[in-house]
Structure formats: C-alpha cells, structure tokens
Scaffold this motif. Structure first.
Motif, PDB file in Angstrom:
ATOM      1  N   GLY A  65       0.816  -1.199   0.000  1.00 28.89           N
ATOM      2  CA  GLY A  65       0.000   0.000   0.000  1.00 28.89           C
ATOM      3  C   GLY A  65       0.852   1.252   0.000  1.00 28.89           C
ATOM      4  O   GLY A  65       2.084   1.191   0.016  1.00 28.89           O
ATOM      5  N   VAL A  66       0.170   2.393  -0.008  1.00 24.58           N
ATOM      6  CA  VAL A  66       0.839   3.685  -0.117  1.00 24.58           C
ATOM      7  C   VAL A  66       0.351   4.603   1.006  1.00 24.58           C
ATOM      8  O   VAL A  66      -0.861   4.727   1.240  1.00 24.58           O
ATOM      9  N   TYR A  67       1.282   5.227   1.683  1.00 23.33           N
ATOM     10  CA  TYR A  67       0.992   6.157   2.773  1.00 23.33           C
ATOM     11  C   TYR A  67       0.114   7.303   2.264  1.00 23.33           C
ATOM     12  O   TYR A  67       0.285   7.795   1.145  1.00 23.33           O
ATOM     13  N   GLU A  68      -0.817   7.717   3.094  1.00 24.39           N
ATOM     14  CA  GLU A  68      -1.836   8.690   2.696  1.00 24.39           C
ATOM     15  C   GLU A  68      -1.288  10.001   2.110  1.00 24.39           C
ATOM     16  O   GLU A  68      -1.834  10.507   1.124  1.00 24.39           O
ATOM     17  N   PRO A  69      -0.204  10.591   2.655  1.00 25.41           N
ATOM     18  CA  PRO A  69       0.277  11.868   2.103  1.00 25.41           C
ATOM     19  C   PRO A  69       0.942  11.779   0.726  1.00 25.41           C
ATOM     20  O   PRO A  69       1.228  12.822   0.116  1.00 25.41           O
ATOM     21  N   VAL A  70       1.202  10.582   0.241  1.00 22.50           N
ATOM     22  CA  VAL A  70       1.886  10.422  -1.049  1.00 22.50           C
ATOM     23  C   VAL A  70       1.017  10.984  -2.174  1.00 22.50           C
ATOM     24  O   VAL A  70      -0.205  10.806  -2.186  1.00 22.50           O
ATOM     25  N   ASP A  71       1.675  11.663  -3.129  1.00 18.20           N
ATOM     26  CA  ASP A  71       0.969  12.186  -4.305  1.00 18.20           C
ATOM     27  C   ASP A  71       0.079  11.095  -4.901  1.00 18.20           C
ATOM     28  O   ASP A  71       0.555  10.002  -5.223  1.00 18.20           O
ATOM     29  N   ARG A  72      -1.211  11.403  -5.038  1.00 18.09           N
ATOM     30  CA  ARG A  72      -2.176  10.377  -5.435  1.00 18.09           C
ATOM     31  C   ARG A  72      -1.937   9.840  -6.836  1.00 18.09           C
ATOM     32  O   ARG A  72      -2.135   8.654  -7.098  1.00 18.09           O
ATOM     33  N   GLU A  73      -1.520  10.671  -7.747  1.00 19.80           N
ATOM     34  CA  GLU A  73      -1.291  10.172  -9.111  1.00 19.80           C
ATOM     35  C   GLU A  73      -0.153   9.164  -9.142  1.00 19.80           C
ATOM     36  O   GLU A  73      -0.224   8.150  -9.840  1.00 19.80           O
ATOM     37  N   LEU A  74       0.904   9.432  -8.365  1.00 14.81           N
ATOM     38  CA  LEU A  74       1.994   8.464  -8.263  1.00 14.81           C
ATOM     39  C   LEU A  74       1.506   7.190  -7.586  1.00 14.81           C
ATOM     40  O   LEU A  74       1.850   6.077  -8.012  1.00 14.81           O
ATOM     41  N   ALA A  75       0.690   7.350  -6.551  1.00 17.23           N
ATOM     42  CA  ALA A  75       0.157   6.189  -5.829  1.00 17.23           C
ATOM     43  C   ALA A  75      -0.676   5.317  -6.757  1.00 17.23           C
ATOM     44  O   ALA A  75      -0.573   4.085  -6.729  1.00 17.23           O
ATOM     45  N   TYR A  76      -1.500   5.942  -7.587  1.00 14.32           N
ATOM     46  CA  TYR A  76      -2.364   5.168  -8.489  1.00 14.32           C
ATOM     47  C   TYR A  76      -1.556   4.444  -9.561  1.00 14.32           C
ATOM     48  O   TYR A  76      -1.864   3.305  -9.927  1.00 14.32           O
ATOM     49  N   LYS A  77      -0.509   5.094 -10.069  1.00 16.30           N
ATOM     50  CA  LYS A  77       0.326   4.454 -11.091  1.00 16.30           C
ATOM     51  C   LYS A  77       1.002   3.206 -10.534  1.00 16.30           C
ATOM     52  O   LYS A  77       1.042   2.156 -11.173  1.00 16.30           O
ATOM     53  N   TRP A  78       1.543   3.337  -9.314  1.00 16.30           N
ATOM     54  CA  TRP A  78       2.205   2.192  -8.675  1.00 16.30           C
ATOM     55  C   TRP A  78       1.196   1.098  -8.368  1.00 16.30           C
ATOM     56  O   TRP A  78       1.452  -0.092  -8.615  1.00 16.30           O
ATOM     57  N   THR A  79       0.040   1.478  -7.856  1.00 18.25           N
ATOM     58  CA  THR A  79      -1.007   0.502  -7.529  1.00 18.25           C
ATOM     59  C   THR A  79      -1.453  -0.259  -8.769  1.00 18.25           C
ATOM     60  O   THR A  79      -1.634  -1.484  -8.737  1.00 18.25           O
ATOM     61  N   LYS A  80      -1.617   0.458  -9.867  1.00 19.04           N
ATOM     62  CA  LYS A  80      -2.020  -0.186 -11.117  1.00 19.04           C
ATOM     63  C   LYS A  80      -0.993  -1.229 -11.555  1.00 19.04           C
ATOM     64  O   LYS A  80      -1.360  -2.339 -11.986  1.00 19.04           O
ATOM     65  N   ASP A  81       0.286  -0.899 -11.436  1.00 17.48           N
ATOM     66  CA  ASP A  81       1.335  -1.849 -11.804  1.00 17.48           C
ATOM     67  C   ASP A  81       1.340  -3.065 -10.875  1.00 17.48           C
ATOM     68  O   ASP A  81       1.513  -4.213 -11.325  1.00 17.48           O
ATOM     69  N   MET A  82       1.136  -2.833  -9.591  1.00 17.46           N
ATOM     70  CA  MET A  82       1.072  -3.933  -8.638  1.00 17.46           C
ATOM     71  C   MET A  82      -0.076  -4.885  -8.981  1.00 17.46           C
ATOM     72  O   MET A  82       0.104  -6.112  -9.027  1.00 17.46           O
ATOM     73  N   LEU A  83      -1.234  -4.329  -9.236  1.00 20.04           N
ATOM     74  CA  LEU A  83      -2.400  -5.152  -9.561  1.00 20.04           C
ATOM     75  C   LEU A  83      -2.185  -5.944 -10.837  1.00 20.04           C
ATOM     76  O   LEU A  83      -2.634  -7.094 -10.962  1.00 20.04           O
TER      77      LEU A  83
END
Length: 389
Positions: free
Chosen positions: A318-336
């Motif tokens: 997962g990604v810590y809440e303060p992290v830039d959301r667009e970066l978080a979503y890109k990483w999450t998409k790759d993980m999935l």
C-alpha cells in the motif's frame, strides 16, 4: 521360551511403531476450499492500537463487513496482538476475544473469508531491531518464548476451531525478524507440527524471514506434504514512494520530488537533499522502477509457490496517505497487473488507517479512486476460472 521372546519382541516393535505414529502431527491431505484473491487488512483495531472499551467496540462494525462485500472484496486479514488478548500473567482478556469472534461471524455472514494474523507478541516485534542491526527479540533464542507462542495458538485454536476450514485461516506470526533464516525455519517446523496436532486441516499462512520479504522467500523451508498452506510475502517497494513523508522511516525524511515510473530521484533533487539523506537516496538515482521491476522482484516468491504447488499471497502492500495520489495510483495499477498475471492473492494495508481508503470518523471514503482501481483487478471468480483453464 524362545518363541515367547520372539512374540514379545514383535509386540514391543508394534507398540513403538504405534507410539511413533501418534507423535507425528496428523496432516489431512484433503485440500481446503480456502480460496482468496482481493482483500484488505482490518488494522489498528485488535493490533497496534490503544483503543479499549467503547471506542474499540465501535471501531469495526457490521456495516464495515457489508461494505467490503458490496465493493467486491472476498476476504479480510485481521491482525491481533498478544497484549490485547492476554495480560502479562497470561490471563485472557475477554473483550478482545469477543470482538474477534464477532469479526469472524460478520465476515462469514457477508461472504468474506478471514485470516487471523498474530501480528505482535511480547517476545517478538518486527520493529525491535536497533539502528546497529541488533535484534532485540527473544523469540528465536528462548525455548520458553517459542513454547509460549505455541500455547497462544492452542488457546486461539480452542476458541476458533469451530469455524470452517474453508472460511478461516491462521497466520501464526507476522513479519519474523530472525538473525539467521534457519532460526525461522526451525520455528516454522515447530509451530506447524504443534498446530497440526490440534487442527490437521486448517489453512496456515506462512511468510518468509526478515519482515516477510520477497527476497528471502527462497530461503524458506516449507513443511512438506501439506497442501493447506498459503505462502505470504509483503511488498512496499520502492519505499521512497510508498512511505514518502512517513516519520517512522529514515527515507520518510526526504522532502524532494519523487517520480514514478522511471528513475525515482533526479540528480538535481539528490544534490539538493541533506547530506545525511544521500546514502538513502543513492539507489533511486540509477534503478528504473516500473511494472517490470515489480515483476522481477516477485520472481523468487512465484517460483517457491510453484515448487510447492501452493497459493501465493501478498499480505501487505500500500501507499501512505500523504503520497501524491497520481503516483500512488500508477504504482497501484502496476502492482495489480502483476498480481493478476500470476494469480497472487492480496490484502492492502489497509482499510481505514493511514494507508487506507475509508474514513471511520467521517463515515465516508477518503480515497474513492483508489477503491475503484482496486476493484478493477481480477476477483476470486475470475482467477478461479483461469486456474481451471
């Protein structure tokens, strides 16, 4: 006389054989229907929390399980801590036990399987490693501490064994931090044998040494001839992205820009960073991070799961809440993408805390786009169909 002695010897050998058989843990070779794919951790409730009484009772309610079911999750991981369930004298603290059975009952009602994860015990805490790398845990050097761990699970088993093997699994310890991999392997064998004596078929979740790291999975000795095991690893890489601003980590002190995918830290941002942080930043100056890097990192864990023909499970990411959301979503998409490619089950860290997507106080989503992204991944039915093909 000789004939009598011969028969007595045969009888003694038979008794020894029976005794040997009874001492071995009984393992039922039938494979449970404990199939999992998309889940989340109900963290900071029965673990890593000072809430007690009314606050703890109200923290997780039936509507939380109903929400997770409606969203499309098929299971939950429930971290629990020894200090919430037993006092220092080993006496059970009833309220936590009632809340755990409530959670399992609600999970069952809302068609969610559950993993009961013994997260922190008094003799072992995954953060009990000092700056010099010394391990402050006593679990791996104390026979008493190991027997105490087994006793905790005997008591948990007594309370939970009525739940179906198809719906509830046990993760007998979270993020082991043994100095030597063999110390963890020996403890795995010991706890596995003990649990198999009381629950021959319960699904057991077993992780690798050194914080359940993907890179140490290849050193894990998995108990043989037991198909009711799920292999678990955790993954938060790259930490500079997932833990950006996290005060409890050294890399969290970095305040410069982070990129993803690609090279995470530019030379200009590196030069502008404090000298004390530069050793932490150096790995991110040259290594490209993208879906291929994630796939490569998972390789050893995938191979071990294939070797033993067992289900693979990423228990925390997962990604810590303060992290830039667009970066978080890109990483999450790759993980999935990698999870789906290799049919790896997962539970996000977490549901409603500082890596989560739900706000209990506001009773609303704090990151609905993240939820939508998580639900775009393949669910249990899709992954099961893929296995059949």
């Amino acid at each position: 006389m000789k004939k009598n002695l011969f028969f007595l010897a045969l009888l003694a050998m038979a008794l020894l054989a029976v005794t040997a058989c009874t001492e071995r843990p009984a393992i039922n070779q039938n494979v449970n229907n404990f199939r999992i794919k998309r889940g989340t951790n109900l963290s900071h409730w029965l673990s890593q929390s000072e809430e007690r009484g009314e606050a703890r009772q109200q923290h997780i309610q039936e509507d939380d399980f109903e929400r997770l079911e409606q969203l499309g999750f098929d299971f939950v991981r429930i971290p629990i801590d020894e200090v919430q369930f037993w006092d220092e004298e080993g006496k059970q603290l009833p309220e936590a036990w009632q809340l755990l059975t409530f959670a399992l009952d609600m999970a069952q009602k809302h068609h969610l399987r559950a993993i009961v994860d013994l997260h922190i015990i008094r003799s072992h805490y995954f953060n009990a490693v000092n700056e010099g790398g010394d391990n402050a845990n006593t679990l791996f050097t104390s026979e008493k501490a190991q027997n105490d761990l087994i006793n905790l699970w005997y008591q948990l088993s007594d309370a939970l064994k009525g739940y179906s093997n198809d719906s509830v699994a046990y993760e007998f310890m979270n993020e082991p931090v043994a100095d030597d991999h063999e110390q963890w392997n020996q403890l795995v064998a010991k706890v596995h044998a003990a649990l198999r004596k009381v629950e021959p078929q319960r699904t057991l979740v077993i992780g690798s040494n050194r914080w359940q790291g993907y890179e140490t999975m290849k050193y894990l000795k998995v108990p043989e001839n037991d198909k009711n095991i799920v292999l678990s690893f955790h993954y938060y890489n790259p930490m500079i992205l997932t833990h950006y601003g996290a005060w409890w980590t050294p890399i969290g002190k970095y305040k410069g820009k982070v990129n993803y995918p690609g090279i995470l830290v530019s030379k200009e941002d590196y030069d502008a960073a404090p000298d004390s942080l530069k050793p932490q930043l150096e790995p991110y100056l040259t290594q490209e991070w993208n879906v291929d890097k994630i796939r490569e990192d998972f390789k050893d864990a995938i191979e071990v799961a294939k070797k033993y023909d067992l289900q693979l499970f990423c228990g925390e990411w997962g990604v810590y809440e303060p992290v830039d959301r667009e970066l978080a979503y890109k990483w999450t998409k790759d993980m999935l993408s990698v999870f789906d490619e290799f049919n790896i089950a997962w539970t996000t860290w977490c549901y409603d805390a500082d890596f989560g997507f739900w706000d209990q106080k506001k009773n609303d989503y704090k990151d609905k786009p993240l939820v939508d992204l998580l639900m775009s991944a393949k669910g249990l039915e899709a992954s099961t169909d893929k296995e059949k093909k």
